[in-house]
Design an enzyme around this catalytic site. Structure first.
Site, PDB file in Angstrom:
ATOM      1  N   CYS A   2       0.848  -1.180   0.000  1.00 60.75           N
ATOM      2  CA  CYS A   2       0.000   0.000   0.000  1.00 60.75           C
ATOM      3  C   CYS A   2       0.889   1.237   0.000  1.00 60.75           C
ATOM      4  O   CYS A   2       2.077   1.159   0.297  1.00 60.75           O
ATOM      5  CB  CYS A   2      -0.885   0.014   1.238  1.00 60.75           C
ATOM      6  SG  CYS A   2      -1.817  -1.507   1.432  1.00 60.75           S
ATOM      7  N   ARG A  27       1.601   1.760  -5.965  1.00 61.63           N
ATOM      8  CA  ARG A  27       1.839   0.754  -4.933  1.00 61.63           C
ATOM      9  C   ARG A  27       0.603  -0.100  -4.645  1.00 61.63           C
ATOM     10  O   ARG A  27       0.694  -1.142  -3.987  1.00 61.63           O
ATOM     11  CB  ARG A  27       2.283   1.436  -3.641  1.00 61.63           C
ATOM     12  CG  ARG A  27       3.553   2.220  -3.771  1.00 61.63           C
ATOM     13  CD  ARG A  27       3.902   2.889  -2.467  1.00 61.63           C
ATOM     14  NE  ARG A  27       4.273   1.917  -1.458  1.00 61.63           N
ATOM     15  CZ  ARG A  27       5.517   1.494  -1.248  1.00 61.63           C
ATOM     16  NH1 ARG A  27       6.495   1.969  -1.966  1.00 61.63           N
ATOM     17  NH2 ARG A  27       5.784   0.605  -0.319  1.00 61.63           N
ATOM     18  N   TRP A  76      -3.623  -1.999  -1.499  1.00 64.94           N
ATOM     19  CA  TRP A  76      -3.576  -3.274  -2.224  1.00 64.94           C
ATOM     20  C   TRP A  76      -4.026  -4.317  -1.214  1.00 64.94           C
ATOM     21  O   TRP A  76      -3.349  -4.588  -0.225  1.00 64.94           O
ATOM     22  CB  TRP A  76      -2.157  -3.558  -2.709  1.00 64.94           C
ATOM     23  CG  TRP A  76      -2.045  -4.774  -3.566  1.00 64.94           C
ATOM     24  CD1 TRP A  76      -2.260  -4.862  -4.905  1.00 64.94           C
ATOM     25  CD2 TRP A  76      -1.662  -6.086  -3.144  1.00 64.94           C
ATOM     26  NE1 TRP A  76      -2.047  -6.147  -5.346  1.00 64.94           N
ATOM     27  CE2 TRP A  76      -1.680  -6.912  -4.293  1.00 64.94           C
ATOM     28  CE3 TRP A  76      -1.299  -6.655  -1.918  1.00 64.94           C
ATOM     29  CZ2 TRP A  76      -1.352  -8.271  -4.249  1.00 64.94           C
ATOM     30  CZ3 TRP A  76      -0.982  -8.000  -1.873  1.00 64.94           C
ATOM     31  CH2 TRP A  76      -1.003  -8.798  -3.027  1.00 64.94           C
ATOM     32  N   ASN A 102       0.540  -0.219   6.082  1.00 66.80           N
ATOM     33  CA  ASN A 102       1.066  -0.963   4.940  1.00 66.80           C
ATOM     34  C   ASN A 102       1.750  -2.200   5.495  1.00 66.80           C
ATOM     35  O   ASN A 102       2.632  -2.084   6.330  1.00 66.80           O
ATOM     36  CB  ASN A 102       2.083  -0.093   4.179  1.00 66.80           C
ATOM     37  CG  ASN A 102       2.825  -0.867   3.116  1.00 66.80           C
ATOM     38  OD1 ASN A 102       2.305  -1.832   2.573  1.00 66.80           O
ATOM     39  ND2 ASN A 102       4.033  -0.436   2.808  1.00 66.80           N
ATOM     40  N   GLY A 103       1.334  -3.383   5.052  1.00 62.94           N
ATOM     41  CA  GLY A 103       1.961  -4.614   5.538  1.00 62.94           C
ATOM     42  C   GLY A 103       0.905  -5.604   5.995  1.00 62.94           C
ATOM     43  O   GLY A 103      -0.267  -5.496   5.629  1.00 62.94           O
ATOM     44  N   GLU A 487      10.995 -12.741 -19.876  1.00 67.43           N
ATOM     45  CA  GLU A 487      10.551 -11.375 -19.580  1.00 67.43           C
ATOM     46  C   GLU A 487       9.442 -10.941 -20.550  1.00 67.43           C
ATOM     47  O   GLU A 487       8.460 -10.304 -20.149  1.00 67.43           O
ATOM     48  CB  GLU A 487      11.768 -10.434 -19.643  1.00 67.43           C
ATOM     49  CG  GLU A 487      11.486  -8.962 -19.455  1.00 67.43           C
ATOM     50  CD  GLU A 487      10.864  -8.599 -18.118  1.00 67.43           C
ATOM     51  OE1 GLU A 487      10.708  -9.456 -17.247  1.00 67.43           O
ATOM     52  OE2 GLU A 487      10.490  -7.428 -17.971  1.00 67.43           O
ATOM     53  N   LYS A 491       5.680  -9.869 -19.319  1.00 64.10           N
ATOM     54  CA  LYS A 491       5.078  -8.571 -19.653  1.00 64.10           C
ATOM     55  C   LYS A 491       3.700  -8.773 -20.302  1.00 64.10           C
ATOM     56  O   LYS A 491       2.746  -8.054 -20.006  1.00 64.10           O
ATOM     57  CB  LYS A 491       5.969  -7.779 -20.611  1.00 64.10           C
ATOM     58  CG  LYS A 491       7.179  -7.173 -19.958  1.00 64.10           C
ATOM     59  CD  LYS A 491       6.811  -6.009 -19.077  1.00 64.10           C
ATOM     60  CE  LYS A 491       7.747  -5.714 -17.953  1.00 64.10           C
ATOM     61  NZ  LYS A 491       8.150  -6.678 -17.011  1.00 64.10           N
ATOM     62  N   GLU A 494       1.084  -9.946 -17.644  1.00 63.81           N
ATOM     63  CA  GLU A 494       0.655  -8.992 -16.617  1.00 63.81           C
ATOM     64  C   GLU A 494      -0.072  -7.777 -17.193  1.00 63.81           C
ATOM     65  O   GLU A 494      -0.905  -7.184 -16.529  1.00 63.81           O
ATOM     66  CB  GLU A 494       1.817  -8.561 -15.722  1.00 63.81           C
ATOM     67  CG  GLU A 494       2.859  -7.716 -16.372  1.00 63.81           C
ATOM     68  CD  GLU A 494       3.977  -7.328 -15.411  1.00 63.81           C
ATOM     69  OE1 GLU A 494       3.706  -7.119 -14.226  1.00 63.81           O
ATOM     70  OE2 GLU A 494       5.136  -7.237 -15.872  1.00 63.81           O
ATOM     71  N   HIS A 510      11.591 -31.133 -25.920  1.00 57.59           N
ATOM     72  CA  HIS A 510      11.409 -32.034 -24.773  1.00 57.59           C
ATOM     73  C   HIS A 510       9.988 -31.975 -24.230  1.00 57.59           C
ATOM     74  O   HIS A 510       9.727 -32.436 -23.118  1.00 57.59           O
ATOM     75  CB  HIS A 510      12.425 -31.690 -23.674  1.00 57.59           C
ATOM     76  CG  HIS A 510      13.838 -31.862 -24.120  1.00 57.59           C
ATOM     77  ND1 HIS A 510      14.427 -33.099 -24.288  1.00 57.59           N
ATOM     78  CD2 HIS A 510      14.779 -30.965 -24.501  1.00 57.59           C
ATOM     79  CE1 HIS A 510      15.674 -32.958 -24.725  1.00 57.59           C
ATOM     80  NE2 HIS A 510      15.905 -31.654 -24.865  1.00 57.59           N
ATOM     81  N   LYS A 613       3.088  -2.240  -7.398  1.00 57.84           N
ATOM     82  CA  LYS A 613       4.483  -2.097  -7.826  1.00 57.84           C
ATOM     83  C   LYS A 613       5.459  -2.677  -6.831  1.00 57.84           C
ATOM     84  O   LYS A 613       6.375  -3.377  -7.194  1.00 57.84           O
ATOM     85  CB  LYS A 613       4.810  -0.618  -8.052  1.00 57.84           C
ATOM     86  CG  LYS A 613       6.238  -0.388  -8.472  1.00 57.84           C
ATOM     87  CD  LYS A 613       6.316   0.149  -9.863  1.00 57.84           C
ATOM     88  CE  LYS A 613       7.711   0.151 -10.403  1.00 57.84           C
ATOM     89  NZ  LYS A 613       7.900  -0.850 -11.452  1.00 57.84           N
TER      90      LYS A 613
HETATM   91  C1  F6R Z   1       7.153  -7.263 -13.562  1.00 56.93           C
HETATM   92  C2  F6R Z   1       7.527  -6.641 -12.309  1.00 56.93           C
HETATM   93  C3  F6R Z   1       7.787  -7.519 -11.144  1.00 56.93           C
HETATM   94  C4  F6R Z   1       8.965  -6.969 -10.312  1.00 56.93           C
HETATM   95  C5  F6R Z   1       9.112  -7.794  -9.028  1.00 56.93           C
HETATM   96  C6  F6R Z   1      10.316  -7.353  -8.220  1.00 56.93           C
HETATM   97  O1  F6R Z   1       6.959  -6.312 -14.572  1.00 56.93           O
HETATM   98  O2  F6R Z   1       7.599  -5.441 -12.208  1.00 56.93           O
HETATM   99  O3  F6R Z   1       8.015  -8.835 -11.520  1.00 56.93           O
HETATM  100  O4  F6R Z   1      10.127  -7.040 -11.085  1.00 56.93           O
HETATM  101  O5  F6R Z   1       7.958  -7.659  -8.260  1.00 56.93           O
HETATM  102  O6  F6R Z   1      10.202  -6.011  -7.841  1.00 56.93           O
HETATM  103  P1  F6R Z   1      11.455  -5.239  -7.294  1.00 56.93           P
HETATM  104  O7  F6R Z   1      12.433  -5.104  -8.415  1.00 56.93           O
HETATM  105  O8  F6R Z   1      10.943  -3.925  -6.818  1.00 56.93           O
HETATM  106  O9  F6R Z   1      12.036  -6.078  -6.177  1.00 56.93           O
END
Ligand code: F6R
Length: 618
Positions: A2, A27, A76, A102-103, A487, A491, A494, A510, A613
């Site tokens: 959050c 967040r 969140w 937050n937590g 990656e 992307k 998500e 395989h 995030k």
């Molecule tokens: C994907 C993404 C997440 C972060 C992951 C780690 O687009 O953003 O997979 O890479 O949650 O986040 P950080 O780098 O902040 O530890």
């Protein structure tokens, strides 16, 4: 996960809080709320499920009186669904105290039961863990008449991770905060002070900041800031200057933060290299905290990260092993500490985190510290907890990353890992100075090369626009192309909510090749045919194998790679780069593809559903 903000000063607190929440919304964004002490000296709260704009609209329709003290929260959800009742702030002391969190308070059920036993009349209006804390702090305030003391009494009973902010209408002009395993930063203003989950909460007002340490309590007034530990002992704090300004966290004319952040990738790499490649050598003075002797003594490197950060770690492994000839393992942080890993004083644990607050990674780093390992972190956020816990930190200078999906942070992380790999190779004598200078020059060429790749944005957008009905996309890569494939798939999942999977191209035969049927789109990251040790021929063979089974090939290949043309439906050309550097050019087209496909489907690319995030819960 959050976002929290607190304010004491003479400005209109509602405006300050909403401005802070707007910058913190990345967040968490399933509900938002604020509490202010209004002109009549009464506690007033407003909270609404949905994005921040729902709350803003509500406040436009029915404004709150503006006192100069307030707290705000963007959520969140963890305990309790995303509805109005579960939104923060939560109230205690008959509505006179407001608290945000937050937590996760892991023992909230026990505390709730104790509370109901001791105060049977207590009424809970939400399903959250936070409300229990609000009621407990209210009770302690009644007993002590001191908000910081009340918070101190309660935090000693909480298990888990929390940043809490509280205010009470009988103590106007004061906001108190406490933190354990979740971030909290103080913003120091002139006749006003701020609290926030990160500096984005207040950077439009001040760039002077202090990171609140683990297990500390902070009290801010308009002209005062005091910090103690959980026992009430005053602690010294260190001020730092935020290195970016508010405009860096604005969209600046782009359609989304993500589009802006992808466009900033060349600069993110260049800034991460700036001052660290000097006369062909690598200069990482940040590593003085570990020292060459300690680096020479290590016999193993373990890289930790989650999601995109873990994929950058895979590239770090390939580079460090090749250049510094030392074994490197890459682990998902959340798997690492629960399986009794073998690490000791000769292990260097390198954690990677854009936010520097990811709980899984933080806990893994703490585990490594307890096991006696040396720790280095690669972080993008100044003063973040993971950075502060580690022996040394190499900051990536990607600037604030606001879009939830990580883009520019990824390329900056890889650049930082490569710098570290070259540094280690120098210390261990595994590469000569001319070899290091040559590789450093290749690194320095990347920003310009990447700028050329980004010029294809419109062509990739068109491709994405044609594929809005696609239900599944596969991504293939080998060696350094494999993390790029992972990656690219992440992307797309998500952002566009489309089934996507990344595979090591050699693994296909395989099993996964059974997925290929007529029309299945497959992105293939093709290594340069001209690069030394290139697996170009093998990848072209893999393309032929799936093409024969009906796959539609979308190739990312070196400009002019004639061997790919006969088999590819679409080629996205990239400039020549050697094997380890190619990922830094190949990933942007996949990020753009996912973003544009999501946009074409009408989805919010900056705030995809269910995500946040910085993931500050385990
Ligand atoms: C994907 C993404 C997440 C972060 C992951 C780690 O687009 O953003 O997979 O890479 O949650 O986040 P950080 O780098 O902040 O530890």
């Amino acid at each position: 996960m959050c976002g929290i903000v607190g304010y004491v000063g003479s400005s209109k607190s509602v405006e300050v809080l909403l401005g802070g929440l707007r910058r913190l919304e990345y967040r968490g964004y399933d509900s938002a709320g604020i509490a202010v002490i209004d002109d009549a000296g009464l506690m007033n709260t407003r909270k609404r499920a949905g994005k921040l704009q729902v709350l803003v609209d509500e406040l436009d329709r029915s404004p709150l009186g503006n006192g100069g003290t307030g707290i705000g929260h963007t959520r969140w959800a963890t305990h309790g669904g995303p509805n109005d009742a579960n939104a923060h702030p939560h109230l205690g002391d008959d509505g006179k105290l407001a608290l945000i969190h937050n937590g996760i308070i892991e023992n909230f059920a026990e505390l709730k039961a104790e509370l109901l036993a001791s105060h049977p009349d207590t009424v809970f209006t939400s399903e959250t863990d936070t409300e229990v804390a609000a009621i407990l702090v209210g009770i302690e305030y009644q007993r002590t008449g001191d908000l910081a003391e009340a918070l101190r009494q309660v935090v000693s009973r909480l298990h888990g991770a929390f940043t809490l902010l509280a205010m009470h209408q009988d103590a106007p002009g004061v906001v108190v905060g406490a933190r354990r395993n979740s971030p909290l930063v103080i913003g120091l203003g002139d006749g006003e002070n701020f609290l926030g989950s990160d500096v984005a909460a207040f950077v439009e007002h001040t760039r002077r900041a202090v990171a609140v340490g683990q297990d500390q309590i902070v009290t801010i007034g308009a002209d005062s800031v005091s910090v103690t530990d959980f026992d009430g002992i005053p602690v010294e704090v260190t001020e730092f200057e935020v290195s970016w300004d508010a405009s860096a966290a604005e969209k600046g004319g782009w359609s989304s933060f993500m589009a802006k952040e992808i466009s900033e990738e060349p600069e993110a790499i260049a800034k991460t290299l700036l001052g660290r490649v000097v006369d062909g050598g690598i200069k990482l003075s940040e590593l003085d905290g570990i020292g060459d002797d300690a680096l020479l003594a290590i016999n193993r490197v373990v890289i930790l990260g989650c999601g995109t950060a873990a994929y950058s770690g895979m590239l770090g492994k390939y580079a460090i092993e090749k250049w510094a000839r030392i074994p490197v393992d890459v682990e998902l942080s959340h798997e690492f500490r629960y399986r009794d890993p073998v690490i000791d004083g000769n292990t260097l644990v390198v954690s990677i985190s854009q936010s520097g607050e990811t709980m899984d990674t933080l806990m893994a780093v703490k585990y490594a510290i307890e096991a006696g390992a040396r720790t280095l972190s690669i972080c993008n956020t100044q003063g973040a907890t993971i950075a502060r816990e580690s022996d040394a930190v190499i900051y990536t200078h990607a600037g604030p990353e606001v879009a939830v999906a990580s883009t520019k942070a990824f390329v900056a992380q890889v650049a930082a890992l490569y710098l570290f790999g070259l540094h280690l190779a120098r210390v261990r004598g595994t590469l000569s100075s001319p070899e290091i200078a040559g590789l450093a020059a290749e690194l320095q060429a990347l920003p310009d090369q990447l700028a050329i790749v980004l010029e294809q944005h419109d062509a990739i957008k068109q491709l994405a626009g044609w594929m809005t009905d696609t239900r599944s996309v596969l991504f293939l890569g080998r060696h350094a192309g494999y993390p790029v494939a992972l990656e690219g798939a992440l992307k797309l999942k998500e952002l566009a909510y489309i089934h996507a999977e990344g595979f090591a191209a050699g693994e296909l035969k395989h099993g996964p090749i059974a997925l290929i049927e007529a029309g299945q789109p497959v992105f293939v990251i093709v290594p340069s045919p001209r690069a030394k040790d290139s697996l170009h021929k093998k990848v072209v063979s893999n393309i032929q194998e799936i093409r024969a089974r009906g796959a539609r090939i979308l190739a990312i290949a070196e400009q002019g790679d004639a061997a790919v043309l006969p088999y590819a439906d679409v080629v996205i050309p990239i400039p020549l780069a050697s094997t380890l550097f190619e990922p830094l050019l190949a990933v942007a087209p996949l990020q753009i593809f996912a973003m544009e496909l999501a946009s074409a489907k009408g989805l919010d690319v900056d705030q995809p559903r269910n995500l946040a995030k910085s993931v500050t819960v385990e």
